[in-house]
Design a protein around this motif. Structure first.
Motif, PDB file in Angstrom:
ATOM      1  N   MET A   1     -49.913 -58.250  70.839  1.00 19.11           N
ATOM      2  CA  MET A   1     -49.628 -59.624  70.454  1.00 19.11           C
ATOM      3  C   MET A   1     -50.360 -59.979  69.162  1.00 19.11           C
ATOM      4  O   MET A   1     -49.792 -60.592  68.256  1.00 19.11           O
ATOM      5  CB  MET A   1     -50.047 -60.595  71.560  1.00 19.11           C
ATOM      6  N   GLY A   2     -51.614 -59.582  69.079  1.00 21.11           N
ATOM      7  CA  GLY A   2     -52.375 -59.853  67.864  1.00 21.11           C
ATOM      8  C   GLY A   2     -51.806 -59.132  66.655  1.00 21.11           C
ATOM      9  O   GLY A   2     -51.792 -59.668  65.544  1.00 21.11           O
ATOM     10  N   ALA A   3     -51.296 -57.904  66.894  1.00 20.64           N
ATOM     11  CA  ALA A   3     -50.739 -57.118  65.791  1.00 20.64           C
ATOM     12  C   ALA A   3     -49.451 -57.714  65.250  1.00 20.64           C
ATOM     13  O   ALA A   3     -48.996 -57.353  64.159  1.00 20.64           O
ATOM     14  CB  ALA A   3     -50.492 -55.680  66.247  1.00 20.64           C
ATOM     15  N   SER A   4     -48.845 -58.627  65.995  1.00 19.76           N
ATOM     16  CA  SER A   4     -47.615 -59.268  65.529  1.00 19.76           C
ATOM     17  C   SER A   4     -47.916 -60.474  64.641  1.00 19.76           C
ATOM     18  O   SER A   4     -46.998 -61.096  64.112  1.00 19.76           O
ATOM     19  CB  SER A   4     -46.772 -59.721  66.731  1.00 19.76           C
ATOM     20  N   LEU A   5     -49.195 -60.765  64.456  1.00 25.61           N
ATOM     21  CA  LEU A   5     -49.590 -61.980  63.743  1.00 25.61           C
ATOM     22  C   LEU A   5     -50.209 -61.696  62.385  1.00 25.61           C
ATOM     23  O   LEU A   5     -50.821 -60.656  62.172  1.00 25.61           O
ATOM     24  CB  LEU A   5     -50.604 -62.777  64.584  1.00 25.61           C
ATOM     25  N   THR A   6     -50.046 -62.657  61.513  1.00 25.17           N
ATOM     26  CA  THR A   6     -50.732 -62.660  60.229  1.00 25.17           C
ATOM     27  C   THR A   6     -51.279 -64.071  60.005  1.00 25.17           C
ATOM     28  O   THR A   6     -50.819 -65.022  60.647  1.00 25.17           O
ATOM     29  CB  THR A   6     -49.780 -62.303  59.069  1.00 25.17           C
ATOM     30  N   PRO A   7     -52.251 -64.219  59.125  1.00 25.11           N
ATOM     31  CA  PRO A   7     -52.753 -65.571  58.835  1.00 25.11           C
ATOM     32  C   PRO A   7     -51.642 -66.529  58.403  1.00 25.11           C
ATOM     33  O   PRO A   7     -51.721 -67.728  58.646  1.00 25.11           O
ATOM     34  CB  PRO A   7     -53.748 -65.326  57.699  1.00 25.11           C
ATOM     35  N   ARG A   8     -50.597 -65.988  57.777  1.00 26.02           N
ATOM     36  CA  ARG A   8     -49.482 -66.831  57.338  1.00 26.02           C
ATOM     37  C   ARG A   8     -48.767 -67.471  58.528  1.00 26.02           C
ATOM     38  O   ARG A   8     -48.265 -68.597  58.434  1.00 26.02           O
ATOM     39  CB  ARG A   8     -48.496 -65.996  56.514  1.00 26.02           C
ATOM     40  N   ASP A   9     -48.728 -66.752  59.659  1.00 25.40           N
ATOM     41  CA  ASP A   9     -48.083 -67.293  60.850  1.00 25.40           C
ATOM     42  C   ASP A   9     -48.779 -68.579  61.301  1.00 25.40           C
ATOM     43  O   ASP A   9     -48.124 -69.551  61.681  1.00 25.40           O
ATOM     44  CB  ASP A   9     -48.106 -66.265  61.984  1.00 25.40           C
ATOM     45  N   PHE A  10     -50.099 -68.572  61.250  1.00 25.25           N
ATOM     46  CA  PHE A  10     -50.847 -69.766  61.635  1.00 25.25           C
ATOM     47  C   PHE A  10     -50.637 -70.887  60.620  1.00 25.25           C
ATOM     48  O   PHE A  10     -50.567 -72.061  60.980  1.00 25.25           O
ATOM     49  CB  PHE A  10     -52.334 -69.431  61.764  1.00 25.25           C
ATOM     50  N   TYR A  11     -50.529 -70.493  59.352  1.00 23.93           N
ATOM     51  CA  TYR A  11     -50.284 -71.491  58.305  1.00 23.93           C
ATOM     52  C   TYR A  11     -48.931 -72.169  58.517  1.00 23.93           C
ATOM     53  O   TYR A  11     -48.811 -73.402  58.459  1.00 23.93           O
ATOM     54  CB  TYR A  11     -50.327 -70.805  56.936  1.00 23.93           C
ATOM     55  N   LEU A  12     -47.911 -71.347  58.813  1.00 22.69           N
ATOM     56  CA  LEU A  12     -46.576 -71.897  59.061  1.00 22.69           C
ATOM     57  C   LEU A  12     -46.559 -72.754  60.325  1.00 22.69           C
ATOM     58  O   LEU A  12     -45.867 -73.769  60.392  1.00 22.69           O
ATOM     59  CB  LEU A  12     -45.555 -70.757  59.191  1.00 22.69           C
ATOM     60  N   ALA A  13     -47.343 -72.320  61.321  1.00 16.49           N
ATOM     61  CA  ALA A  13     -47.396 -73.083  62.562  1.00 16.49           C
ATOM     62  C   ALA A  13     -48.003 -74.464  62.332  1.00 16.49           C
ATOM     63  O   ALA A  13     -47.524 -75.470  62.860  1.00 16.49           O
ATOM     64  CB  ALA A  13     -48.206 -72.326  63.607  1.00 16.49           C
TER      65      ALA A  13
END
Length: 293
Positions: A21-33
């Motif tokens: 699950m963590g490997a599917s994430l990037t800092p950009r994902d949190f930014y978009l969220a």
């Protein structure tokens, strides 16, 4: 019951699932969220508003022992599982939104799960050791962070880790079938119909309400399907892990009944729902404007 070897194997599987699950994430994902708080709100309301309330109603309306009621509540309060991402893909839903909701519910679960458990356990006069649950949830954030670092260091390694994490979530079901069920067959035969109804109904009702909620908000049908699946498909392996590391002996076996049965039946329920959703995926729908929400 779950032996020492199975506990160790379960802990390893949960670690790899959360790593994926963590490997599917990037800092950009949190930014978009953060740029789409509306989406975050829908995810939190679906996971920690609807599902715990559904679990509360099932535990209240069905005639079940206290241990089964505890199992229903724990299962209902879990975050979304990576399995929902797989069914979202086959349902032609919004995979980006699915991953976003899964991650959001998992991260916020460290705070929300103990809170909703306290609320509904108090209402039902049930004793659930929340301290162990909090510790387990905090520790589960570690592999998520490691997975993000792996993705940052090497995208290919991150992609492979993500794949194995998702695949292992399905393997967990097979693990239950060949390990836990045969040794507890007599226990399952003696389990009441109300327990089976709770295990099946939790996912089926959750998907239905989540989908209806999204349609009421006038979301694109792809996103509505995604919200429905994310709402009803909970993290079964996490529920089993929490129970194993929180309860002991025959009590753990009884509490585990609903999460185990839920994990088995949710695959059947989600498969049926996926076939229905795919039939609804019309050409006219594809012409509608789409976005993350």
């Amino acid at each position: 019951m779950v032996g020492a070897f199975e506990q160790a194997l379960l802990a390893l599987m949960i670690f790899v699932i959360m790593l994926g699950m963590g490997a599917s994430l990037t800092p950009r994902d949190f930014y978009l969220a953060l740029r789409r708080p509306y989406g975050l709100a829908i995810g939190v309301i679906s996971q920690y508003g609807f599902m715990p309330f559904i679990g509360f109603l099932l535990a209240t309306l069905l005639t079940v022992p206290e241990t089964i009621a505890i199992g229903i509540l724990i299962m209902a309060c879990m975050p979304g599982g990576t399995t929902s991402n797989i069914f979202t893909y086959f349902s032609k839903g919004n995979l980006a939104l699915s991953v976003l909701m899964t991650v959001t519910s998992t991260v916020t679960g460290v705070i929300m799960i103990p809170l909703v458990l306290l609320l509904y356990a108090t209402a039902l006069d049930l004793n659930i050791p929340r301290e162990n649950i909090i510790i387990t949830l905090v520790l589960l954030l570690v592999p998520v962070g490691i997975g993000m670092v792996l993705r940052k260091i090497n995208a290919n390694v991150g992609a492979v880790t993500e794949f194995f994490g998702s695949a292992l979530a399905l393997f967990f079901i097979a693990f239950l079938m060949v390990s836990w069920i045969p040794r507890n067959w007599q226990f399952l035969l003696e389990t009441s119909g109300a327990t089976y109804l709770a295990a099946i109904g939790l996912g089926a009702v959750g998907i239905t309400i989540g989908y209806g909620f999204a349609r009421a908000l006038k979301l694109h049908p792809r996103n509505a399907r995604t919200v429905g699946l994310e709402t009803g498909i909970q993290n079964g392996p996490l529920a089993v892990a929490i129970i194993v590391f929180t309860f002991e002996g025959t009590e753990a076996q009884a509490v585990m009944a609903v999460p185990v049965l839920y994990s088995l039946f949710i695959i059947i329920v989600a498969s049926i729902v996926t076939m229905i959703f795919r039939r609804a995926n019309t050409a006219a729908e594809q012409k509608m404007p789409d976005s993350l929400l």
